[in-house]
Design a protein around this motif. Structure first.
Motif, PDB file in Angstrom:
ATOM      1  N   ILE A 105      89.957  74.799  67.812  1.00  0.00           N
ATOM      2  CA  ILE A 105      88.607  74.761  67.864  1.00  0.00           C
ATOM      3  C   ILE A 105      88.108  76.171  67.211  1.00  0.00           C
ATOM      4  O   ILE A 105      87.120  76.157  66.459  1.00  0.00           O
ATOM      5  N   TYR A 106      88.544  77.306  67.910  1.00  0.00           N
ATOM      6  CA  TYR A 106      88.162  78.676  67.297  1.00  0.00           C
ATOM      7  C   TYR A 106      88.521  78.718  65.839  1.00  0.00           C
ATOM      8  O   TYR A 106      87.611  79.104  64.966  1.00  0.00           O
ATOM      9  N   ILE A 107      89.583  78.271  65.247  1.00  0.00           N
ATOM     10  CA  ILE A 107      90.047  78.304  64.011  1.00  0.00           C
ATOM     11  C   ILE A 107      88.930  77.458  63.093  1.00  0.00           C
ATOM     12  O   ILE A 107      88.658  77.962  62.002  1.00  0.00           O
ATOM     13  N   PHE A 108      88.695  76.334  63.629  1.00  0.00           N
ATOM     14  CA  PHE A 108      87.829  75.509  62.885  1.00  0.00           C
ATOM     15  C   PHE A 108      86.143  76.193  62.680  1.00  0.00           C
ATOM     16  O   PHE A 108      85.783  76.335  61.437  1.00  0.00           O
ATOM     17  N   ILE A 109      85.919  76.822  63.740  1.00  0.00           N
ATOM     18  CA  ILE A 109      84.542  77.397  63.637  1.00  0.00           C
ATOM     19  C   ILE A 109      84.611  78.613  62.746  1.00  0.00           C
ATOM     20  O   ILE A 109      83.738  78.960  61.928  1.00  0.00           O
ATOM     21  N   SER A 110      85.662  79.473  63.022  1.00  0.00           N
ATOM     22  CA  SER A 110      85.902  80.600  62.255  1.00  0.00           C
ATOM     23  C   SER A 110      85.913  80.415  60.591  1.00  0.00           C
ATOM     24  O   SER A 110      85.155  80.981  59.874  1.00  0.00           O
ATOM     25  N   ALA A 111      86.557  79.075  60.310  1.00  0.00           N
ATOM     26  CA  ALA A 111      86.676  78.765  59.018  1.00  0.00           C
ATOM     27  C   ALA A 111      85.442  78.404  58.496  1.00  0.00           C
ATOM     28  O   ALA A 111      85.014  78.614  57.281  1.00  0.00           O
ATOM     29  N   SER A 112      84.558  77.572  59.140  1.00  0.00           N
ATOM     30  CA  SER A 112      83.546  76.861  58.726  1.00  0.00           C
ATOM     31  C   SER A 112      82.354  78.390  58.843  1.00  0.00           C
ATOM     32  O   SER A 112      81.678  78.233  57.543  1.00  0.00           O
ATOM     33  N   LEU A 113      82.390  79.324  59.748  1.00  0.00           N
ATOM     34  CA  LEU A 113      81.577  80.364  59.345  1.00  0.00           C
ATOM     35  C   LEU A 113      81.837  81.410  58.270  1.00  0.00           C
ATOM     36  O   LEU A 113      80.965  81.816  57.688  1.00  0.00           O
ATOM     37  N   THR A 114      83.070  81.335  58.173  1.00  0.00           N
ATOM     38  CA  THR A 114      83.530  82.171  56.766  1.00  0.00           C
ATOM     39  C   THR A 114      82.974  81.585  55.421  1.00  0.00           C
ATOM     40  O   THR A 114      82.668  82.024  54.585  1.00  0.00           O
TER      41      THR A 114
END
Length: 239
Positions: A105-114
């Protein structure tokens, strides 16, 4: 004033400070900076005897953990508190199982924010490599010491301070999202670089949620360690 009355008064003051968001905010950041300062001062006299800067940095990180333990132990003697108050307690099996989903979930959110930052923040460079301090790990011993510093020790220190003390301290008086955002912004700022700040902000939000659900910092240490482990492999193993 009797001795017992004085003791009760001191305990009341300590309890009031422990529940004051401003004190928690300033105290946590002060602890973070003090830990780094004392670690640097401790390592400086022996830095010339170490083989290179990689070993010096590893010694600094390791000393940081020891310094944090000493400071918290002293505080605990002066104003006793339970280790569980800062998240140092063994989690449930359910909490441990949540570590891997939380990582994804962190990886998904980080990629989205990036992606959003790349689109809307001028000059944002998502490809900028994070400066972790270690460089040119040419020998197995250097790889091992860097791994221990980045993947094992750093998550412990940062989780105890940011999620264990700061977030849980703010949470005693403030709503979850206010506490999580304050904690995550400060955690992001502490890492410096724009692209790293976006990533660490996303990581911190997930870690705050884990602490909220489990009251333990152990799952957050594990997620943080896995995240740093992935970065370590990409930076130094499969570079």
């Amino acid at each position: 004033m009797s001795q017992q009355t004085e003791i009760n008064s001191n305990e009341s003051v300590a309890k009031t400070l422990w529940n004051n968001p401003i004190f928690i905010l300033v105290g946590s950041m002060g602890l973070f900076l003090l830990t780094q300062l004392l670690s640097a001062l401790a390592v400086l006299p022996v830095s010339q005897t170490l083989k290179n800067d990689n070993y010096t940095l590893a010694a600094y990180v390791g000393t940081g953990l020891l310094t944090l333990i000493v400071i918290l132990s002293i505080v605990r003697v002066i104003h006793p508190f339970r280790w569980s108050a800062i998240g140092l307690m063994w989690p449930s099996r359910r909490a441990l199982v949540s570590v891997i989903p939380a990582l994804f979930i962190y990886i998904f959110i980080s990629a989205s924010l990036t992606i959003l930052a790349t689109q809307f923040i001028p000059g944002f460079n998502a490809q900028q490599v994070q400066d972790v301090g270690f460089d040119k790990l040419n020998h197995p011993a250097e790889l091992v010491t860097a791994f221990l510093a980045l993947v094992v020790i750093t998550p412990i220190v940062e989780e105890v301070i940011f999620r264990g003390i700061l977030f849980k301290g703010l949470r005693r008086r403030l709503p979850f999202w206010v506490s999580a955002v304050f904690t995550s912004v400060l955690f992001a700022v502490a890492h410096g670089q724009w692209n790293v700040a976006v990533d660490t902000f996303a990581l911190s939000i997930i870690l705050c949620y884990l602490v909220e659900k489990n009251q333990s910092s152990v799952p957050t240490i594990l997620v943080h360690g896995l995240k740093n482990g992935l970065a370590f492999v990409l930076l130094f193993v499969y570079k």
